[in-house]
Design an enzyme around this catalytic site. Sequence first.
Site, PDB file in Angstrom:
ATOM      1  N   CYS A  91     -57.724  33.205 -21.399  1.00  0.00           N
ATOM      2  CA  CYS A  91     -57.765  33.241 -19.790  1.00  0.00           C
ATOM      3  C   CYS A  91     -58.775  34.667 -19.382  1.00  0.00           C
ATOM      4  O   CYS A  91     -59.024  34.757 -18.364  1.00  0.00           O
ATOM      5  CB  CYS A  91     -56.575  33.585 -18.973  1.00  0.00           C
ATOM      6  SG  CYS A  91     -55.332  32.026 -19.196  1.00  0.00           S
ATOM      7  N   HIS A 110     -56.828  37.799 -12.588  1.00  0.00           N
ATOM      8  CA  HIS A 110     -56.493  36.614 -13.238  1.00  0.00           C
ATOM      9  C   HIS A 110     -55.563  35.635 -12.393  1.00  0.00           C
ATOM     10  O   HIS A 110     -54.348  36.279 -11.968  1.00  0.00           O
ATOM     11  CB  HIS A 110     -56.340  36.479 -14.576  1.00  0.00           C
ATOM     12  CG  HIS A 110     -55.943  35.237 -15.237  1.00  0.00           C
ATOM     13  ND1 HIS A 110     -56.561  34.094 -14.987  1.00  0.00           N
ATOM     14  CD2 HIS A 110     -54.695  35.083 -15.757  1.00  0.00           C
ATOM     15  CE1 HIS A 110     -55.902  33.103 -15.646  1.00  0.00           C
ATOM     16  NE2 HIS A 110     -54.641  33.642 -16.005  1.00  0.00           N
ATOM     17  N   ASN A 156     -53.525  28.215 -12.303  1.00  0.00           N
ATOM     18  CA  ASN A 156     -54.131  28.750 -13.308  1.00  0.00           C
ATOM     19  C   ASN A 156     -55.160  28.096 -13.745  1.00  0.00           C
ATOM     20  O   ASN A 156     -54.872  27.156 -14.658  1.00  0.00           O
ATOM     21  CB  ASN A 156     -53.127  29.348 -14.419  1.00  0.00           C
ATOM     22  CG  ASN A 156     -53.455  30.061 -15.470  1.00  0.00           C
ATOM     23  OD1 ASN A 156     -54.658  30.177 -15.446  1.00  0.00           O
ATOM     24  ND2 ASN A 156     -52.655  30.809 -16.215  1.00  0.00           N
TER      25      ASN A 156
HETATM   26  O1  UT7 Z   1     -52.711  32.666 -17.867  1.00  0.00           O
HETATM   27  C1  UT7 Z   1     -52.240  33.477 -18.924  1.00  0.00           C
HETATM   28  C2  UT7 Z   1     -51.214  34.099 -18.460  1.00  0.00           C
HETATM   29  N1  UT7 Z   1     -50.114  33.638 -17.955  1.00  0.00           N
HETATM   30  C3  UT7 Z   1     -48.918  34.122 -17.298  1.00  0.00           C
HETATM   31  O2  UT7 Z   1     -48.866  35.311 -17.280  1.00  0.00           O
HETATM   32  C4  UT7 Z   1     -47.570  33.157 -17.085  1.00  0.00           C
HETATM   33  C5  UT7 Z   1     -46.496  34.148 -17.076  1.00  0.00           C
HETATM   34  N2  UT7 Z   1     -45.299  33.522 -16.712  1.00  0.00           N
HETATM   35  C6  UT7 Z   1     -45.028  32.997 -15.474  1.00  0.00           C
HETATM   36  O3  UT7 Z   1     -45.819  32.983 -14.638  1.00  0.00           O
HETATM   37  C7  UT7 Z   1     -43.399  32.816 -15.318  1.00  0.00           C
HETATM   38  O4  UT7 Z   1     -42.727  33.364 -16.337  1.00  0.00           O
HETATM   39  C8  UT7 Z   1     -43.245  31.206 -15.175  1.00  0.00           C
HETATM   40  C9  UT7 Z   1     -43.660  30.800 -13.522  1.00  0.00           C
HETATM   41  C10 UT7 Z   1     -43.972  30.553 -16.122  1.00  0.00           C
HETATM   42  C11 UT7 Z   1     -41.662  30.938 -14.811  1.00  0.00           C
HETATM   43  O5  UT7 Z   1     -41.129  31.798 -13.980  1.00  0.00           O
HETATM   44  P1  UT7 Z   1     -39.901  32.835 -14.299  1.00  0.00           P
HETATM   45  O6  UT7 Z   1     -39.405  33.423 -13.026  1.00  0.00           O
HETATM   46  O7  UT7 Z   1     -40.333  33.660 -15.421  1.00  0.00           O
HETATM   47  O8  UT7 Z   1     -38.855  31.509 -14.790  1.00  0.00           O
HETATM   48  P2  UT7 Z   1     -37.897  31.386 -16.365  1.00  0.00           P
HETATM   49  O9  UT7 Z   1     -38.857  31.074 -17.171  1.00  0.00           O
HETATM   50  O10 UT7 Z   1     -37.224  32.615 -16.581  1.00  0.00           O
HETATM   51  O11 UT7 Z   1     -37.143  30.035 -15.924  1.00  0.00           O
HETATM   52  C12 UT7 Z   1     -36.137  30.042 -14.936  1.00  0.00           C
HETATM   53  C13 UT7 Z   1     -35.406  28.595 -15.084  1.00  0.00           C
HETATM   54  C14 UT7 Z   1     -35.331  28.092 -16.361  1.00  0.00           C
HETATM   55  O12 UT7 Z   1     -33.878  27.473 -16.125  1.00  0.00           O
HETATM   56  P3  UT7 Z   1     -32.442  28.304 -16.520  1.00  0.00           P
HETATM   57  O13 UT7 Z   1     -32.489  28.500 -17.944  1.00  0.00           O
HETATM   58  O14 UT7 Z   1     -32.693  29.665 -15.754  1.00  0.00           O
HETATM   59  O15 UT7 Z   1     -31.384  27.607 -16.126  1.00  0.00           O
HETATM   60  C15 UT7 Z   1     -36.140  27.157 -16.570  1.00  0.00           C
HETATM   61  O16 UT7 Z   1     -35.469  25.921 -17.265  1.00  0.00           O
HETATM   62  O17 UT7 Z   1     -36.226  27.851 -14.265  1.00  0.00           O
HETATM   63  C16 UT7 Z   1     -36.226  26.487 -15.163  1.00  0.00           C
HETATM   64  N3  UT7 Z   1     -37.601  25.835 -15.136  1.00  0.00           N
HETATM   65  C17 UT7 Z   1     -38.101  25.027 -14.156  1.00  0.00           C
HETATM   66  N4  UT7 Z   1     -37.395  24.489 -13.242  1.00  0.00           N
HETATM   67  C18 UT7 Z   1     -37.915  23.861 -12.307  1.00  0.00           C
HETATM   68  C19 UT7 Z   1     -38.938  26.191 -15.944  1.00  0.00           C
HETATM   69  N5  UT7 Z   1     -39.953  25.393 -15.513  1.00  0.00           N
HETATM   70  C20 UT7 Z   1     -39.499  24.633 -14.293  1.00  0.00           C
HETATM   71  C21 UT7 Z   1     -39.974  23.783 -13.319  1.00  0.00           C
HETATM   72  N6  UT7 Z   1     -39.394  23.390 -12.326  1.00  0.00           N
HETATM   73  N7  UT7 Z   1     -41.057  23.590 -13.468  1.00  0.00           N
END
Ligand code: UT7
Length: 336
Positions: free
Chosen positions: A121, A263, A293
């Site tokens: 990225c 970004h 993204n």
């Molecule tokens: O481009 C390079 C840089 N990229 C980034 O900087 C991206 C960085 N990360 C993020 O943007 C975020 O961490 C995400 C959008 C990927 C995820 O958001 P989060 O608030 O950190 O959520 P999480 O990973 O802590 O997951 C929370 C929950 C999990 O369920 P449990 O374990 O709490 O029951 C996941 O399984 O959300 C669940 N989950 C989803 N639920 C519905 C993960 N993906 C999805 C989904 N739909 N698509």
Amino acid sequence: MTRGEAMTTTRARITGTGSYAPPKVLTNKDLEKMVETTDEWITTRSGIKQRRITVNEKTSEVAAKAARRALKAAGVLPREIDLVIVGTVTPDNVFPSTACFVQSILGVKSGVPAFDVSAACSGFLYAMDIADKYIKAGISKRALVVGVDIFSRIIDWKDRSTCVLFGDGAGAVVLKPSSGKKGILSSHIYSDGRLWQMLYTTESIPPNPFETKGKSNPECHPYVRMKGNETFKAAVRNMEEACLKVMKLNRLKPKDIGLLIPHQANIRIMNAIKDRLKLSDEQVFSDIEKYGNTSAASIPLALDEAVREKRIKAGDVVLFVSFGGGLTWASAAVRW
Ligand code: UT7
């Protein structure tokens, strides 16, 4: 220099921007039919509502479309370009580079150096940083810099934690030397390879027959893998630090920033950076809702939209900051 002669600094100046996003739109509602997710989860966790998906277009073709628009905006002909740098991690082929394909598609002259930069990225800011140095050194007079990625081909479409985040596109700029106050004030690139496992693709070069001991080669495809939460925290930390460094170096206060183009990975990351830097909503540009993204394309695509929406005025300071796989991150301050 003779006495009385004005001291002039050569800077690289962005003289034209262009972008291209493929026409196919994939909405959050469409994704609800593909994986267990909801529009509400994707919108609240990332700010994304839809993304563009490439159909039957190569990375180089997508890149060339953005580049043509940037050349037109700059009033520069392909045959006048003397450097082509493409930031991408989704090239058409392992080799030649996407930049060489772009050179061929556009009709950039034989002998002009063309190469890719792999910084995920941060690919565009890495590529622009190199072009900036070529221009300052007097080697390049008209550089074409492109950020392009087609993540739809390397996403694991069964992995809901990543497939909802990415989209395809390209953005490009034309850089020329300029003496005076306008242009890239400073540009900085960083990496930490020890943290590669936070965000990477699975191996994509198949083993040779000596390694597989005569068995047929297993399927080898680069799929994106990301530790979302850790990446989120590292992104906020490193992007804030990179902004503060470039601001300090150029003696810029928050009120001096005309527009921050970060970004576009997650609206919550962008809001966290905005708050930490004490910027207003109007000072931060986002188009993540429309494109998701787009990796190396995200900053030049957003820049082109900001220019066309007249969000940047002559004399404004524009700050760019990126973060991505590698890990890599980068920042640049530009006086428009
Ligand atoms: O481009 C390079 C840089 N990229 C980034 O900087 C991206 C960085 N990360 C993020 O943007 C975020 O961490 C995400 C959008 C990927 C995820 O958001 P989060 O608030 O950190 O959520 P999480 O990973 O802590 O997951 C929370 C929950 C999990 O369920 P449990 O374990 O709490 O029951 C996941 O399984 O959300 C669940 N989950 C989803 N639920 C519905 C993960 N993906 C999805 C989904 N739909 N698509």
